[in-house]
Design a protein around this motif. Structure first.
Motif, mmCIF file in Angstrom:
data_model
loop_
_atom_site.group_PDB
_atom_site.id
_atom_site.type_symbol
_atom_site.label_atom_id
_atom_site.label_comp_id
_atom_site.label_asym_id
_atom_site.label_seq_id
_atom_site.Cartn_x
_atom_site.Cartn_y
_atom_site.Cartn_z
ATOM 1 N N LEU A 170 2.728 -0.675 4.694
ATOM 2 C CA LEU A 170 3.087 0.383 3.749
ATOM 3 C C LEU A 170 4.460 0.134 3.142
ATOM 4 C CD1 LEU A 170 1.926 3.462 5.860
ATOM 5 C CD2 LEU A 170 0.638 2.231 4.104
ATOM 6 N N ASN A 227 -5.550 5.586 -6.856
ATOM 7 C CA ASN A 227 -6.475 4.441 -6.907
ATOM 8 C C ASN A 227 -7.032 4.237 -8.317
ATOM 9 O OD1 ASN A 227 -6.340 3.603 -4.189
ATOM 10 N ND2 ASN A 227 -7.740 5.243 -3.560
ATOM 11 N N THR A 241 0.839 -1.195 0.000
ATOM 12 C CA THR A 241 0.000 0.000 0.000
ATOM 13 C C THR A 241 0.874 1.245 0.000
ATOM 14 O OG1 THR A 241 -1.668 -1.199 1.278
ATOM 15 C CG2 THR A 241 -1.875 1.200 1.189
ATOM 16 N N THR A 242 0.425 2.237 -0.766
ATOM 17 C CA THR A 242 1.087 3.533 -0.785
ATOM 18 C C THR A 242 0.327 4.495 0.112
ATOM 19 O OG1 THR A 242 1.931 3.207 -3.027
ATOM 20 C CG2 THR A 242 1.783 5.478 -2.227
ATOM 21 N N ILE A 290 -3.833 4.736 0.400
ATOM 22 C CA ILE A 290 -4.631 5.116 1.565
ATOM 23 C C ILE A 290 -4.167 6.491 2.027
ATOM 24 C CG2 ILE A 290 -3.049 3.964 3.170
ATOM 25 C CD1 ILE A 290 -5.485 3.351 4.925
ATOM 26 N N TYR A 337 -0.862 -1.077 8.099
ATOM 27 C CA TYR A 337 -1.308 -1.143 6.708
ATOM 28 C C TYR A 337 -0.241 -1.688 5.751
ATOM 29 C CZ TYR A 337 -5.112 1.743 8.446
ATOM 30 O OH TYR A 337 -6.192 2.218 9.157
ATOM 31 N N ASP A 342 -2.851 0.739 -5.002
ATOM 32 C CA ASP A 342 -3.564 0.671 -3.730
ATOM 33 C C ASP A 342 -3.041 1.782 -2.820
ATOM 34 O OD1 ASP A 342 -5.116 -0.030 -1.602
ATOM 35 O OD2 ASP A 342 -3.902 -1.771 -1.017
#
Length: 362
Positions: free
Chosen positions: A99, A61, A2-3, A68, A97, A66
């Protein structure tokens, strides 16, 4: 993987306006912050920063990444180590998460002081700095001024000469007329600009080291350089003494007199310096390129031709035995001798280089 789209809030606007405990994570949570912070302080740049963070998250997105969004805030003013709170929040987000990277969104230059904290924990793929359009000129000017003052080299290059000039202005106005004071100030600033622009400061900085190496190595160039410097000083004095009586002479003619008187000394200075470098290479049994071998002859040729042209401008003739040559004929003789010296130098340099290459091959 996740970024994180991370909106930085170093002045704790979010904490003060909403009473929430950072970090604030998620699209809906951050979108509601826009309303809460905007109603509390409509002029806060944090509102624009939050909106930009939402936009970046949406774009990532949409492109298949992906992403957040989250808002991290420093501790309230007056607390101990407020930036440490941001580090703890980043560690918490990384653990929750998974990351791998982050895109940082900042609203002020003060927020950017948190970048080292982020970079020490996550890979930063980009920094998006939000500048309010109505305040772009003021904000950009402030940012550039801050960056300028943070650069030590720029400070010493620009501010030091400017400060010296401002200090000299009262003294110049006290002792001289405004025109002379302005001319002196312009000359000082021009000298400082040329000193830096031509890279003279680099040569001056290397001068002690080069001088120490030459003295310790026992090279011939030490003697020849000192001799060349002495010849140069004598040449400049000779030209100055020749021009001194010509107080009412036009500037071009005075320049011709100066060059005519100083050119022999300056030519010998150049030949001496070039010969010293050549002798160092010969003593060290180093390869001698054609350009270095022909350099003394080239300098001598330039000096002869310069002497010929200045003599022509001053209408100086030449007497060879019982033959008197007019200035134009004298100029032709000097130019011919200069070209001949240059050709002989190049020819001798080429022959010597060829002979050296053959001996090294054998």
């Amino acid at each position: 993987m996740t970024t994180l789209v991370c909106c930085l809030d170093r002045d704790s606007t979010v904490t003060t306006a909403t009473g929430l405990t950072p970090p604030v994570v998620g699209w809906e949570a951050v979108r509601s912050l826009v309303t809460d912070v905007g109603l509390t302080d409509p002029e806060a740049t944090t509102v624009n920063c939050l909106l930009e963070a939402l936009r970046v998250t949406r774009d990532l997105n949409d492109s298949g990444t992906d992403a957040i969004v989250a808002v991290v805030s420093a501790g309230p003013p007056g607390t101990t180590a407020p930036d440490r709170a941001v580090a703890d929040q980043i560690d918490e987000l990384t653990a929750d998460y998974d990351l791998t990277a982050t895109v940082v969104v900042t609203g002020t230059t003060d927020d950017e002081r948190l970048l080292p904290v982020i970079e020490s924990r996550l890979q930063v793929d980009g920094v998006d700095r939000v500048v309010v359009r109505q305040a772009r000129d003021i904000e950009s000017a402030y940012y550039l001024l801050k960056q300028f003052l943070a650069d030590e080299e720029l400070r010493t290059t620009v501010l030091v000469p400017l400060g010296i000039s401002l200090l000299l202005v009262p003294a110049l106005l006290l002792w001289f007329s405004p025109a002379v004071a302005l001319a002196g100030l312009a000359a000082l600033l021009g000298t400082a600009v040329l000193y830096k622009g031509l890279g003279i400061d680099e040569y001056v900085g290397r001068l002690p080291e080069v001088s120490r190496e030459l003295l310790y190595s026992g090279q011939m160039s030490v003697v020849t350089y000192v001799t060349a410097a002495g010849l140069t000083i004598v040449g400049l004095f000779s030209g100055g003494l020749a021009v001194t009586p010509l107080s009412v002479t036009p500037a071009p003619l005075s320049a011709a007199v100066f060059l005519h008187s100083s050119s022999p000394w300056l030519t010998f200075a150049g030949v001496t310096a070039a010969t010293g470098r050549l002798l160092d290479r010969l003593i060290a049994d180093s390869a001698l390129p054609t350009a270095m071998l022909s350099l003394p002859a080239g300098v001598l040729a330039i000096g002869i031709i310069t002497r010929g042209f200045t003599g022509y401008l001053l209408a100086i003739g030449l007497r060879v035995g019982s033959l008197d040559l007019a200035p134009i004929h004298r100029l032709a003789v000097f130019v011919g001798v200069g070209v001949l010296v240059s050709l002989v130098g190049v020819r001798a340099a080429t022959a010597l280089e060829t002979q050296t290459s053959e001996s090294m091959t054998k």
